[in-house]
Design a protein around this motif. Structure first.
Motif, PDB file in Angstrom:
ATOM      1  N   UNK A 111       0.903  -1.193   0.018  1.00 57.74           N
ATOM      2  CA  UNK A 111      -0.086   0.099   0.047  1.00 57.74           C
ATOM      3  C   UNK A 111       0.816   1.256   0.038  1.00 57.74           C
ATOM      4  N   UNK A 112       1.971   1.083   0.420  1.00 61.99           N
ATOM      5  CA  UNK A 112       3.313   2.061   0.377  1.00 61.99           C
ATOM      6  C   UNK A 112       4.531   1.840  -0.337  1.00 61.99           C
ATOM      7  N   UNK A 113       4.192   1.536  -1.644  1.00 64.95           N
ATOM      8  CA  UNK A 113       5.453   0.893  -2.194  1.00 64.95           C
ATOM      9  C   UNK A 113       6.501   1.707  -2.332  1.00 64.95           C
ATOM     10  N   UNK A 114       6.577   3.184  -2.321  1.00 66.42           N
ATOM     11  CA  UNK A 114       7.716   4.045  -2.344  1.00 66.42           C
ATOM     12  C   UNK A 114       8.300   3.912  -1.123  1.00 66.42           C
ATOM     13  N   UNK A 115       7.733   3.806  -0.248  1.00 65.04           N
ATOM     14  CA  UNK A 115       8.796   3.493   1.142  1.00 65.04           C
ATOM     15  C   UNK A 115       9.294   2.191   1.272  1.00 65.04           C
ATOM     16  N   UNK A 116       8.468   1.291   0.875  1.00 64.05           N
ATOM     17  CA  UNK A 116       9.218  -0.138   0.694  1.00 64.05           C
ATOM     18  C   UNK A 116      10.203  -0.342  -0.181  1.00 64.05           C
TER      19      UNK A 116
ATOM     20  N   UNK B 196      -3.832  -2.753  -5.315  1.00 64.61           N
ATOM     21  CA  UNK B 196      -4.634  -2.019  -6.461  1.00 64.61           C
ATOM     22  C   UNK B 196      -5.308  -2.882  -7.313  1.00 64.61           C
ATOM     23  N   UNK B 197      -6.371  -2.321  -7.837  1.00 60.87           N
ATOM     24  CA  UNK B 197      -7.066  -3.053  -8.937  1.00 60.87           C
ATOM     25  C   UNK B 197      -6.722  -2.525 -10.315  1.00 60.87           C
TER      26      UNK B 197
ATOM     27  N   UNK C 146      -0.865   0.521 -12.463  1.00 60.54           N
ATOM     28  CA  UNK C 146      -0.368   0.817 -10.960  1.00 60.54           C
ATOM     29  C   UNK C 146       0.481  -0.514 -10.626  1.00 60.54           C
ATOM     30  N   UNK C 147      -0.251  -1.612 -10.680  1.00 59.97           N
ATOM     31  CA  UNK C 147       0.269  -3.218 -10.376  1.00 59.97           C
ATOM     32  C   UNK C 147       1.630  -3.363 -11.292  1.00 59.97           C
ATOM     33  N   UNK C 148       1.756  -2.836 -12.694  1.00 55.89           N
ATOM     34  CA  UNK C 148       2.708  -2.953 -13.152  1.00 55.89           C
ATOM     35  C   UNK C 148       3.897  -1.944 -12.666  1.00 55.89           C
ATOM     36  N   UNK C 149       3.561  -0.714 -12.455  1.00 58.13           N
ATOM     37  CA  UNK C 149       4.228   0.094 -11.824  1.00 58.13           C
ATOM     38  C   UNK C 149       5.241  -0.260 -10.582  1.00 58.13           C
TER      39      UNK C 149
ATOM     40  N   UNK D  46     -10.245  -9.734  -3.764  1.00 57.55           N
ATOM     41  CA  UNK D  46     -10.429 -10.572  -5.336  1.00 57.55           C
ATOM     42  C   UNK D  46      -9.295 -10.845  -5.779  1.00 57.55           C
ATOM     43  N   UNK D  47      -9.339 -12.033  -6.151  1.00 57.96           N
ATOM     44  CA  UNK D  47      -8.297 -12.789  -6.655  1.00 57.96           C
ATOM     45  C   UNK D  47      -7.527 -12.465  -8.075  1.00 57.96           C
ATOM     46  N   UNK D  48      -8.476 -11.732  -8.760  1.00 50.47           N
ATOM     47  CA  UNK D  48      -7.688 -11.511 -10.133  1.00 50.47           C
ATOM     48  C   UNK D  48      -6.665 -10.221 -10.067  1.00 50.47           C
ATOM     49  N   UNK D  49      -6.743  -9.281  -9.443  1.00 56.06           N
ATOM     50  CA  UNK D  49      -5.672  -8.515  -9.147  1.00 56.06           C
ATOM     51  C   UNK D  49      -4.347  -9.025  -8.520  1.00 56.06           C
TER      52      UNK D  49
END
Length: 86
Positions: free
Chosen positions: A9-14, A38-39, A43-46, A72-75
């Motif tokens: 949820x905080x990928x920049x920090x991670x 994210x759905x 954003x997922x690719x980023x 939801x499992x699809x994302x």
């Protein structure tokens, strides 16, 4: 290792943490995630790209009954497939 709650949820920090760990020569830099942050496929690719560039190592997906009831499992599947393509 980054984990707890949902770190992506905080990928920049991670990614800053993993980049710093890499620069300090820490050999093992892993992430535990439920894979749902994210759905939005863009954003997922980023985030996958950010993780790769930061030097994060293994990405462990935690899957449990919570996924079946709430997430939801699809994302999550898309995240896993995108990460494995990198």
């Amino acid at each position: 290792m980054t984990f707890g709650g949902e770190p992506l949820l905080y990928p920049e920090i991670v990614c800053k943490i993993h980049k710093a760990a890499k620069e300090m020569g820490i050999p093992k830099r892993d992430v535990i995630t439920n894979g749902f942050f994210s759905k939005d496929e863009n954003r997922i690719r980023e985030v996958v790209s950010m993780l790769t560039e930061s030097g994060a190592g293994s990405i462990a997906l935690s899957v449990d009954v919570f996924h079946q009831e709430i997430i939801p499992l699809e994302p999550v599947k898309y995240f896993a497939e995108t990460f494995s393509d990198e």
